[in-house]
Scaffold this motif. Structure first.
Motif, mmCIF file in Angstrom:
data_model
loop_
_atom_site.group_PDB
_atom_site.id
_atom_site.type_symbol
_atom_site.label_atom_id
_atom_site.label_comp_id
_atom_site.label_asym_id
_atom_site.label_seq_id
_atom_site.Cartn_x
_atom_site.Cartn_y
_atom_site.Cartn_z
ATOM 1 N N SER A 1 0.825 -1.207 0.000
ATOM 2 C CA SER A 1 0.000 0.000 0.000
ATOM 3 C C SER A 1 0.863 1.264 0.000
ATOM 4 N N GLU A 2 1.916 1.282 0.827
ATOM 5 C CA GLU A 2 2.815 2.445 0.884
ATOM 6 C C GLU A 2 3.405 2.769 -0.484
ATOM 7 N N VAL A 3 3.825 1.736 -1.210
ATOM 8 C CA VAL A 3 4.508 1.957 -2.483
ATOM 9 C C VAL A 3 3.525 2.098 -3.638
ATOM 10 N N PHE A 4 2.667 1.106 -3.817
ATOM 11 C CA PHE A 4 1.844 1.067 -5.025
ATOM 12 C C PHE A 4 0.635 1.988 -4.980
ATOM 13 N N VAL A 5 0.130 2.301 -3.806
ATOM 14 C CA VAL A 5 -1.043 3.171 -3.702
ATOM 15 C C VAL A 5 -0.633 4.594 -3.337
ATOM 16 N N VAL A 6 0.092 4.759 -2.231
ATOM 17 C CA VAL A 6 0.422 6.099 -1.735
ATOM 18 C C VAL A 6 1.558 6.735 -2.536
ATOM 19 N N GLU A 7 2.731 6.087 -2.563
ATOM 20 C CA GLU A 7 3.897 6.671 -3.231
ATOM 21 C C GLU A 7 3.637 6.897 -4.725
ATOM 22 N N GLN A 8 3.019 5.921 -5.381
ATOM 23 C CA GLN A 8 2.774 6.054 -6.819
ATOM 24 C C GLN A 8 1.446 6.749 -7.116
ATOM 25 N N ASN A 9 0.765 7.178 -6.067
ATOM 26 C CA ASN A 9 -0.490 7.914 -6.208
ATOM 27 C C ASN A 9 -1.436 7.213 -7.174
ATOM 28 N N CYS A 10 -1.666 5.938 -6.901
ATOM 29 C CA CYS A 10 -2.458 5.105 -7.798
ATOM 30 C C CYS A 10 -3.524 4.364 -6.992
ATOM 31 N N ARG B 1 4.465 -7.706 -8.012
ATOM 32 C CA ARG B 1 4.464 -6.872 -6.806
ATOM 33 C C ARG B 1 5.884 -6.708 -6.242
ATOM 34 N N VAL B 2 6.827 -6.459 -7.131
ATOM 35 C CA VAL B 2 8.236 -6.316 -6.739
ATOM 36 C C VAL B 2 8.423 -4.961 -6.049
ATOM 37 N N ILE B 3 8.877 -4.992 -4.793
ATOM 38 C CA ILE B 3 8.991 -3.770 -3.990
ATOM 39 C C ILE B 3 10.250 -3.793 -3.136
ATOM 40 N N ALA C 1 6.159 -5.386 -16.266
ATOM 41 C CA ALA C 1 7.102 -4.464 -15.629
ATOM 42 C C ALA C 1 6.700 -3.015 -15.842
ATOM 43 N N GLN C 2 6.850 -2.214 -14.790
ATOM 44 C CA GLN C 2 6.703 -0.783 -14.994
ATOM 45 C C GLN C 2 7.822 -0.356 -15.947
ATOM 46 N N MET C 3 7.431 0.411 -16.945
ATOM 47 C CA MET C 3 8.334 0.709 -18.054
ATOM 48 C C MET C 3 9.640 1.363 -17.610
ATOM 49 N N TYR C 4 9.598 2.198 -16.584
ATOM 50 C CA TYR C 4 10.819 2.885 -16.170
ATOM 51 C C TYR C 4 11.847 1.921 -15.569
ATOM 52 N N PHE D 1 15.862 -10.369 -18.462
ATOM 53 C CA PHE D 1 14.544 -10.223 -19.085
ATOM 54 C C PHE D 1 14.660 -9.403 -20.364
ATOM 55 N N VAL D 2 13.804 -9.723 -21.338
ATOM 56 C CA VAL D 2 13.750 -8.950 -22.581
ATOM 57 C C VAL D 2 12.316 -8.475 -22.814
ATOM 58 N N LYS D 3 12.203 -7.306 -23.381
ATOM 59 C CA LYS D 3 10.896 -6.695 -23.676
ATOM 60 C C LYS D 3 10.188 -7.528 -24.739
ATOM 61 N N THR D 4 8.916 -7.867 -24.487
ATOM 62 C CA THR D 4 8.161 -8.689 -25.439
ATOM 63 C C THR D 4 6.821 -8.066 -25.810
ATOM 64 N N SER D 5 6.617 -6.797 -25.468
ATOM 65 C CA SER D 5 5.365 -6.137 -25.858
ATOM 66 C C SER D 5 5.615 -4.651 -26.020
ATOM 67 N N GLU D 6 4.654 -4.009 -26.626
ATOM 68 C CA GLU D 6 4.644 -2.551 -26.649
ATOM 69 C C GLU D 6 4.153 -2.069 -25.289
ATOM 70 N N MET D 7 4.321 -0.798 -25.034
ATOM 71 C CA MET D 7 3.855 -0.208 -23.785
ATOM 72 C C MET D 7 2.335 -0.314 -23.697
ATOM 73 N N TYR D 8 1.849 -0.616 -22.514
ATOM 74 C CA TYR D 8 0.414 -0.599 -22.239
ATOM 75 C C TYR D 8 0.215 0.017 -20.862
ATOM 76 N N LEU D 9 -0.975 0.538 -20.641
ATOM 77 C CA LEU D 9 -1.271 1.134 -19.346
ATOM 78 C C LEU D 9 -1.925 0.106 -18.438
ATOM 79 N N GLU D 10 -1.400 -0.001 -17.240
ATOM 80 C CA GLU D 10 -2.007 -0.815 -16.206
ATOM 81 C C GLU D 10 -2.199 0.113 -15.016
ATOM 82 N N ASP D 11 -3.445 0.366 -14.657
ATOM 83 C CA ASP D 11 -3.764 1.326 -13.595
ATOM 84 C C ASP D 11 -3.136 2.694 -13.886
ATOM 85 N N ASP D 12 -3.182 3.090 -15.157
ATOM 86 C CA ASP D 12 -2.659 4.374 -15.642
ATOM 87 C C ASP D 12 -1.148 4.523 -15.491
#
Length: 148
Positions: free
Chosen positions: A26-35, A78-80, A115-118, A128-139
């Protein structure tokens, strides 16, 4: 200074460990990332939970899934690393432990992540290697990545 890792099933988690896990997520994915999103997603019961402790404080966490649970390959999610410990670069230790945990518990080496793109370069450093174009997950911009 290093982390003490534990890998546990949902049923093996103590109430204290579960609380620490949900609080950190919650601290990271909801509060820190404002999501605003539903972190408690009914997937924890299927997952193995990788808990990284520093002096009895949960400093790093992720969850593991077997092939077929959510992707064709095994997966890590949920890598944190807690914000106050990020200067220690413990994300690398966490990923090494997670990859080993998938091999040890599921006997798999092929892994898919959303993975978060950044963090693309970070995950590339773990094979790991990129296997897709960018997509939005929870904005938040994400990419699919795979490790063979």
């Amino acid at each position: 200074m290093s982390l003490l890792f534990k890998i546990k099933s949902f049923k093996e988690l103590s109430s204290q460990e579960l609380y620490q896990t949900l609080r950190l997520r919650s601290e990271v994915f909801v509060v820190e990332q404002n999501c605003v999103y539903q972190d408690i997603d009914n997937k924890d019961q299927k997952a193995l939970h990788v808990l990284g402790y520093y002096n009895d404080e949960l400093a790093a966490y992720c969850r593991l899934f077997d092939a077929g649970d959510y992707f064709d390959y095994a997966s890590i999610g949920r890598v944190i690393v807690a914000e106050k410990f990020r200067d220690k670069k413990w994300g690398n230790n966490l990923m090494i432990e997670a990859i080993a945990g998938i091999k040890q518990n599921y006997d798999k080496s092929q892994i898919t992540i959303s993975a978060q793109m950044y963090l693309q370069k970070f995950y590339e450093s773990h094979g790991f290697v990129k296997t897709s174009e960018m997509y939005l997950e929870d904005d938040i911009p994400h990419i699919e990545m795979k490790k063979s």
